[in-house]
Motif scaffolding. Structure first.
Motif, PDB file in Angstrom:
ATOM      1  N   SER A 155     -32.702  42.073   5.452  1.00 11.58           N
ATOM      2  CA  SER A 155     -31.860  42.046   6.644  1.00 11.58           C
ATOM      3  C   SER A 155     -30.837  40.915   6.547  1.00 11.58           C
ATOM      4  O   SER A 155     -30.685  40.280   5.499  1.00 11.58           O
ATOM      5  CB  SER A 155     -32.742  41.884   7.888  1.00 11.58           C
ATOM      6  N   SER A 156     -30.134  40.650   7.651  1.00 10.15           N
ATOM      7  CA  SER A 156     -29.150  39.566   7.668  1.00 10.15           C
ATOM      8  C   SER A 156     -29.005  39.010   9.080  1.00 10.15           C
ATOM      9  O   SER A 156     -28.574  39.715   9.993  1.00 10.15           O
ATOM     10  CB  SER A 156     -27.783  40.045   7.174  1.00 10.15           C
ATOM     11  N   ILE A 157     -29.378  37.738   9.240  1.00 12.09           N
ATOM     12  CA  ILE A 157     -29.219  37.061  10.527  1.00 12.09           C
ATOM     13  C   ILE A 157     -27.750  36.854  10.849  1.00 12.09           C
ATOM     14  O   ILE A 157     -27.321  37.011  11.991  1.00 12.09           O
ATOM     15  CB  ILE A 157     -29.966  35.711  10.512  1.00 12.09           C
ATOM     16  N   THR A 158     -26.970  36.514   9.860  1.00  6.45           N
ATOM     17  CA  THR A 158     -25.575  36.120  10.095  1.00  6.45           C
ATOM     18  C   THR A 158     -24.606  37.285  10.199  1.00  6.45           C
ATOM     19  O   THR A 158     -23.541  37.159  10.796  1.00  6.45           O
ATOM     20  CB  THR A 158     -25.086  35.209   8.956  1.00  6.45           C
ATOM     21  N   GLN A 159     -24.965  38.429   9.594  1.00  8.65           N
ATOM     22  CA  GLN A 159     -24.005  39.535   9.543  1.00  8.65           C
ATOM     23  C   GLN A 159     -24.505  40.840  10.138  1.00  8.65           C
ATOM     24  O   GLN A 159     -23.739  41.805  10.255  1.00  8.65           O
ATOM     25  CB  GLN A 159     -23.575  39.766   8.088  1.00  8.65           C
ATOM     26  N   VAL A 175     -31.029  28.098   9.018  1.00  9.16           N
ATOM     27  CA  VAL A 175     -30.658  28.840  10.226  1.00  9.16           C
ATOM     28  C   VAL A 175     -31.023  28.034  11.467  1.00  9.16           C
ATOM     29  O   VAL A 175     -30.228  27.899  12.406  1.00  9.16           O
ATOM     30  CB  VAL A 175     -31.341  30.215  10.261  1.00  9.16           C
ATOM     31  N   GLY A 176     -32.231  27.476  11.480  1.00  5.56           N
ATOM     32  CA  GLY A 176     -32.659  26.670  12.618  1.00  5.56           C
ATOM     33  C   GLY A 176     -31.748  25.473  12.851  1.00  5.56           C
ATOM     34  O   GLY A 176     -31.441  25.136  14.001  1.00  5.56           O
ATOM     35  N   ALA A 177     -31.307  24.847  11.763  1.00  6.87           N
ATOM     36  CA  ALA A 177     -30.400  23.707  11.891  1.00  6.87           C
ATOM     37  C   ALA A 177     -29.058  24.127  12.469  1.00  6.87           C
ATOM     38  O   ALA A 177     -28.473  23.418  13.305  1.00  6.87           O
ATOM     39  CB  ALA A 177     -30.208  23.038  10.534  1.00  6.87           C
ATOM     40  N   ALA A 178     -28.561  25.284  12.049  1.00  8.91           N
ATOM     41  CA  ALA A 178     -27.281  25.781  12.568  1.00  8.91           C
ATOM     42  C   ALA A 178     -27.400  26.161  14.040  1.00  8.91           C
ATOM     43  O   ALA A 178     -26.460  25.942  14.829  1.00  8.91           O
ATOM     44  CB  ALA A 178     -26.813  26.984  11.752  1.00  8.91           C
ATOM     45  N   LEU A 225     -23.732  27.919   7.786  1.00 11.59           N
ATOM     46  CA  LEU A 225     -24.498  28.904   7.023  1.00 11.59           C
ATOM     47  C   LEU A 225     -23.608  29.565   5.981  1.00 11.59           C
ATOM     48  O   LEU A 225     -22.960  30.577   6.231  1.00 11.59           O
ATOM     49  CB  LEU A 225     -25.102  29.936   7.971  1.00 11.59           C
ATOM     50  N   GLN A 226     -23.610  28.993   4.776  1.00 12.46           N
ATOM     51  CA  GLN A 226     -22.726  29.452   3.703  1.00 12.46           C
ATOM     52  C   GLN A 226     -23.467  29.795   2.414  1.00 12.46           C
ATOM     53  O   GLN A 226     -22.842  30.157   1.424  1.00 12.46           O
ATOM     54  CB  GLN A 226     -21.673  28.377   3.407  1.00 12.46           C
TER      55      GLN A 226
END
Length: 324
Positions: free
Chosen positions: A57-61, A301-304, A313-314
């Motif tokens: 999956s993808s958290i960011t996209q 992810v938690g830090a962002a 997140l890169q």
């Protein structure tokens, strides 16, 4: 005649040797697969026998991609309405995906961040959406985060919500979602509450409450009674799989614990822990009788989320690790 017979036998033998044998043709999966996918930050992992590939999956996209045994990543599902794809499960030729939003997706908005719980269903052959179900609408004016899925032996889906104290039920025909369980035992104000979930064939669910490290049993045969499974604490418990009656729990973000019960999951104990090769891990799946866990860079992810800065997140390199 003998010559003709020999030629026929040779041709038949060649055809037979080229006939698909599911066991012979099963992909050889290494103990560790490293793959690259720009800013993927995958939380969920599943495996499709139809595609003979892992699904991530993808958290960011808010998309889903495939990863083969050689670590080749390819986009499979893109959907503008899928904000963050979280936990995933394959049922038949369909993929069920939890839709959530921690506020770090390219598709996050002030209206959806920390307010999203959905179940999206896709056809694996075409990648097309079959159904989208808004679970958060069943309990409005609360924070929500759909996290993980389990199926019972009738094909009904059960979905955990990490911010609301509920487990949703979506019937196999996906006609009408409902609140299956709403309990103060699943509530909390710090971090993630309910997370991983599995169905046991003796007709009960097992769920982990991540921030307290507790396991709970929900007994279908006893009016859905909730009881804590004592004897183990699995802090930051995340994805879980039930295999050969043992529970494999990704926990502490850096290990997988093999948990066993001898009394019908009234109590349990850890019989083995594998902490080699796991870093910022989230969820697991079973392939060819082996457990594979996703290293998802979830701490980043938690830090962002804490910094309210999705731009952090890169990263683009992730891995899948076999339990040993």
């Amino acid at each position: 005649m003998k010559t003709t017979y020999k030629i026929f036998a040779l041709v038949f033998g060649l055809i037979a040797c080229n006939t698909d044998d599911p066991e012979f043709n099963a992909p050889v999966i290494p103990e560790r697969i490293t793959f690259s996918a720009a800013r993927q930050y995958p939380e969920g992992i599943a495996y499709s026998s139809l595609l003979s590939q892992f699904l991530v999956s993808s958290i960011t996209q808010g998309k889903v991609g495939t990863v083969d045994a050689n670590g080749r990543y390819t986009d499979l599902i893109k959907d503008d309405r899928l904000i963050s794809s979280i936990g995933m499960k394959v049922r038949g030729n369909q993929l069920y995906i939890c839709n959530g939003d921690q506020g770090v997706s390219d598709k996050s908005t002030p209206q959806t961040a920390l307010k999203t719980a959905g179940l999206f269903i896709y056809d694996l052959a075409s990648g097309q959406n079959v159904r989208r179900i808004d679970l958060a609408a069943l309990l409005p004016n609360m924070n929500h985060f759909a996290n993980d899925i389990a199926f019972d032996d009738q094909g009904n889906a059960y979905i955990t919500d990490s911010f609301a104290s509920v487990i949703y039920k979506v019937p196999a025909d996906t006609t009408q979602a409902s609140l299956f369980i709403n309990s103060p035992l699943f509530a909390g104000t710090q971090g993630f509450n309910l997370n991983g979930i599995v169905y046991h064939p003796d007709k009960y669910l097992i769920v982990v409450k991540s921030n307290e490290g507790k396991l709970f049993k929900i007994d279908f045969t006893n009016s859905n009674k909730i009881s804590e499974i004592t004897g183990v604490t699995l802090l930051n418990g995340d994805g879980m799989v039930l295999f050969n009656n043992d529970l494999y729990v990704v926990n502490n973000r850096n290990r997988v614990s093999q948990v066993r019960s001898t009394d019908g999951w009234k109590t349990a104990s850890i019989v083995k822990t594998d902490s080699t090769g796991y870093s910022e891990a989230t969820s697991a799946t079973v392939v060819n009788n082996k457990i594979y866990t996703l290293n998802a860079r979830i701490v980043e992810v938690g830090a962002a989320v804490a910094a309210k800065n999705p731009g952090q997140l890169q990263a683009g390199t992730y891995s899948i690790q076999q339990f040993k």
